[in-house]
Scaffold this active site. Structure first.
Site, mmCIF file in Angstrom:
data_model
loop_
_atom_site.group_PDB
_atom_site.id
_atom_site.type_symbol
_atom_site.label_atom_id
_atom_site.label_comp_id
_atom_site.label_asym_id
_atom_site.label_seq_id
_atom_site.Cartn_x
_atom_site.Cartn_y
_atom_site.Cartn_z
ATOM 1 N N ILE A 128 25.560 -13.165 -23.381
ATOM 2 C CA ILE A 128 26.007 -12.192 -24.387
ATOM 3 C C ILE A 128 24.978 -11.092 -24.601
ATOM 4 C CG2 ILE A 128 25.036 -13.314 -26.453
ATOM 5 C CD1 ILE A 128 28.614 -12.024 -26.181
ATOM 6 N N HIS B 164 24.063 -9.132 -22.524
ATOM 7 C CA HIS B 164 24.581 -7.947 -21.835
ATOM 8 C C HIS B 164 25.606 -7.317 -22.770
ATOM 9 C CE1 HIS B 164 22.666 -8.878 -17.961
ATOM 10 N NE2 HIS B 164 22.727 -10.104 -18.440
ATOM 11 N N ALA C 274 34.954 -21.264 -32.892
ATOM 12 C CA ALA C 274 34.727 -22.579 -33.496
ATOM 13 C C ALA C 274 34.781 -22.491 -35.021
ATOM 14 C CB ALA C 274 33.380 -23.142 -33.047
ATOM 15 N N ARG D 286 21.501 -11.825 -12.857
ATOM 16 C CA ARG D 286 21.914 -13.218 -12.997
ATOM 17 C C ARG D 286 22.229 -13.906 -11.675
ATOM 18 N NH1 ARG D 286 19.613 -13.953 -17.814
ATOM 19 N NH2 ARG D 286 20.527 -12.647 -19.421
#
Lengths: 312, 312, 312, 312
Positions: free
Chosen positions: D111, D113, D123, D231
């Protein structure tokens, strides 16, 4: 809040050092600079730097050469006009940087605000503190049937005690297993020289979402207002709202005119849809209007009546 | 550069006012604060505010409580490491705000950098100054056949004189017609009370792209470095490069360690593709390699040889 | 609008090619795909690609595995809920790409919306078309004394004719001098082989701000709605509003449920400040309230009365 | 991977539906559309929508009216030129949307990025699946002394078994306590009607960071390449690299020319600093250069030798 003596000392040293600057300076914010405001059981917010003030908003809106010589009254009027008409770019000319300590589940909500700069303490390379957020008993709640987004009936008695025990025990056990897997104590020394340790980047996955992390978070005033309008709002989860409210205090010290305009035109404002507005116009004209036949759904009708102070 | 006496006076007043601050302060940048550095014939760049310094980069990377007590040497090493490995977020923790006066065609290139905050002087509500960029004769150039992006053979003699005359006459005439259509002088008074004027938002369309505009432009250090890596580069158009170079001077006063790392690892660096690297490896091993059979296009080969200092 | 036969032909070829896809597809938008909708005298807007549809908004909000099987009614309700409560991220899941031809002064307003992807036709490397925006006579206006941001009394008769002549003559002359300085015709052939030409990157500065440029502009639906809420608004300058309205038509073909929600909750909505809301509550309760003593400025009071349909 | 029969069915239904479109379409990507590629033990990546293709990059760079008629060879050359010279905006014209299931600690890296659109399974309102990431034994590792960012000696035998047991037991116990506190089963039915449940927004804090979450994640090709360059790199943590590699496969099906250029000029490329370049120039000229006196630190020297294939 868990500042060690060493951390407290570092803050005091920073507070003790002053320098002369030609930049816009805000004494009320200088007074609180670097100091940690406690939030939740182990968290804090502290302002570590800032750029600009109310006058800088005005200066940018006018693209002026100096600090401007208008009366405070004129500046206030312009700031309120800019806020009311959503001219956002002058507010972007002020910037603030916070150091925040917060539970990971709060950090996950917070990070969704993308227009900010962030440096987070890295659990890939470092070891997190042995601290977990455990709600105060009055903040435990059953999920409301009416509004699944808020909290309804408060858990109490043995049910509450059981919840708090579970949270505390699970977080503590998982943290201790985290250290065991690392085979390092929180100073980085091996716990058992005869064993290997698990890489930090992997061991961290055993931590719970109420473990505390920390970051430097920097944003401009326009984006901060957007953050606060969502997170200082009654619909926000209590835990992130607690941070938003602590930050709102620093904003009021920093840019009092802009903060007041924000309260009036954003935080305390309501937006009516085209349909709602038509109904308000009829009501103001003295007409009786009922939900049935209003064109609004029951939910929208209730929102409208609440806004008009006519909820039962 | 065209600062009026009044503007110069406003700047002097701003420079004269100092206050005590607990914030990181950089004396070398304070010394130049608010002063306009001339760029092109009527433009300027001036720093109007800043946040952070070299130590703030380090502090954010470490998420530390105080200003840190490490040796300058360690800080320098960390900053160079961050720059080399493109860890960009610590550099985002520094922020700078410029006031810039620039030709509209330069502003149009500049604004393509989206990660900045901008407040532009509005030709919709205000009247622009009677100033146009006319290139110095040595900057006129014929478009090179080899590289259509640069400038080749320099125009001179009567050809150059004709170009400069056209630019000057057209810009001036169009500006005067702009005022005539507005039916306002540059103080906003009607030129001819018996006539209506055209709305400013429409009259401005008669201006040429070398008319000057101005804006407040604020960005963080990481994005400023990205801007400078593209605009202080030899491939950038001369006119925007002139601004980038003036800004580079302020960056060197502000964050000398980061600026040096930027020069070494970004401005002066080269990137070799996988194929180029393979060739360099062979050359370092003593092998003779020719373009033919190298797998590189002629253009890439020339770029590689240039980088290796082996262009003819 | 100035599509050449060749351009029209390219568009027809593109429209003639179809393929099978598993992606969400919107027949109403497919029907208008690639076609240019004229805007102003030489401009246009055309949709060149899109991603997603109303159902994709719902799908993202639910993070679902398939396209979902809910009734259209439920989807509509969810979309309206998301719009009303400013849950913006599901709308970001739809994306649209436009090709736009527009005057440079409009492009300069437009580009201030930073959350979009842009590729502009480069006057540094290419030659612009010989086309300029000349307002229709009914769009000329004197700047209103009451509201300097809008247009008031319409210029007409000889005054209007003079303005239109100036705009046309200045733009044309400057364009012709641009070609002369380039020493290229609009096909890039030298006009006079015995002369050098000025670099394109410099010659362009002689063009006027009503010259047309063009770009590919791509954005997500949330940011497009933000653009439209500002630019399809009555306070926007007519010229950019004309583009916004043409785009609104494509949005309605593309995502009809989201577009309707946008009209109700954003375009047609009003926001009341905390103080305004308190007054509305009193009026709804039957009380007579006057500006004097209301706590609102005259300007805010007028805005409130206008919103309530009680302006005189 | 844990697709339920119902989820698998939804995917099959979506795959079965095709429609005709005028948009650029990529058969190789259509073939894999909606299908889940397994990643880690319970995660997946699947492409749920896309916009554009290799030709769309070219089309945007040229701001053209149709799809263009150039030879594939010319398109390839232009794409490689754009990649080599970091002209990023044409790549922003392609967009892709993924549905990803991933451990929370991976989501927290991902996240960061910020230039992407995200809708995460909440949730706060929903109940997470009973699934946790447990590394395969070969991915356990002791933290390397040389490179604290990677993994060194592999844990094995009883040490590894102990780690895996702890991870599994702690995650499972915490999940079961999460359900107990909720007092709901994973279908939302009360486990014990005589008790209240804790609000979902609070109960989730008992989960561990290896619990799985999921999101829709949408980005443009330029930003996707930036993500992949960080990544899919050897320095990235294995777990996020596994996702990056699965995504790289879809990119190669989608835009093969751009993907190849990315491999050559970004993934497989190296950047040499000004100082490193000077040394390479000397070595290419046949000179012997040693670290001592080279001006490089030992670390930089080692990086340079590694890049030149001369590491020992």
């Amino acid at each position: 809040m868990a500042l060690t003596a060493e951390q407290q000392q570092e803050i005091e040293v920073a507070r003790g050092a002053t320098a002369a600057t030609r930049r816009p300076t805000v004494p009320a914010l200088e007074a609180m600079l670097f100091q940690a405001t406690p939030v939740l059981d182990h968290g804090f917010v502290r302002v570590v730097d800032y750029m600009g003030d109310d006058a800088a908003i005005v200066q940018a809106a006018r693209v002026s050469y100096g600090r401007g010589t208008r009366a405070a009254n004129e500046d206030r009027g312009l700031i309120r006009y800019l806020m009311r008409h959503r001219h956002s770019t002058p507010f972007e000319m002020c910037e603030i940087k916070y150091h925040v300590k917060l539970p990971i589940f709060v950090a996950r909500q917070w990070i969704r605000h993308r227009t900010a700069n962030v440096n987070e303490y890295s659990a890939r390379y470092s070891i997190l503190d042995r601290e977990f957020y455990i709600p105060a008993p009055e903040h435990l709640a059953a999920q409301s049937a009416v509004n699944r987004q808020g909290r309804g009936a408060v858990l109490d008695g043995p049910e509450a005690a059981r919840v708090l025990d579970l949270l505390r025990e699970d977080a503590t056990r998982n943290y201790d297993h985290y250290l065991e897997m690392l085979n390092e104590d929180d100073q980085g020394s091996p716990l058992d020289p005869s064993r290997h340790g698990l890489a930090r980047e992997l061991a961290r996955m055993n931590l719970t979402l109420n473990a505390y992390t920390q970051w430097y978070w920097k944003t401009d005033l326009h984006n901060l207002f957007h953050f606060l309008s969502l997170r200082a709002d009654a619909h926000a989860q209590y835990e992130i709202r607690a941070y938003a409210e602590a930050m709102m205090t620093s904003v009021e010290a920093w840019v009092p005119m802009a903060a007041a305009a924000f309260r009036d035109y954003r935080l305390g404002a309501v937006t009516f849809s085209a349909q709602m507005l038509a109904i308000v116009q009829r009501m103001v004209a003295g007409e009786q209007v009922a939900q049935e036949g209003s064109g609004l759904s029951k939910r929208e009708w209730r929102e409208l009546m609440d806004a008009l102070g006519r909820g039962e």
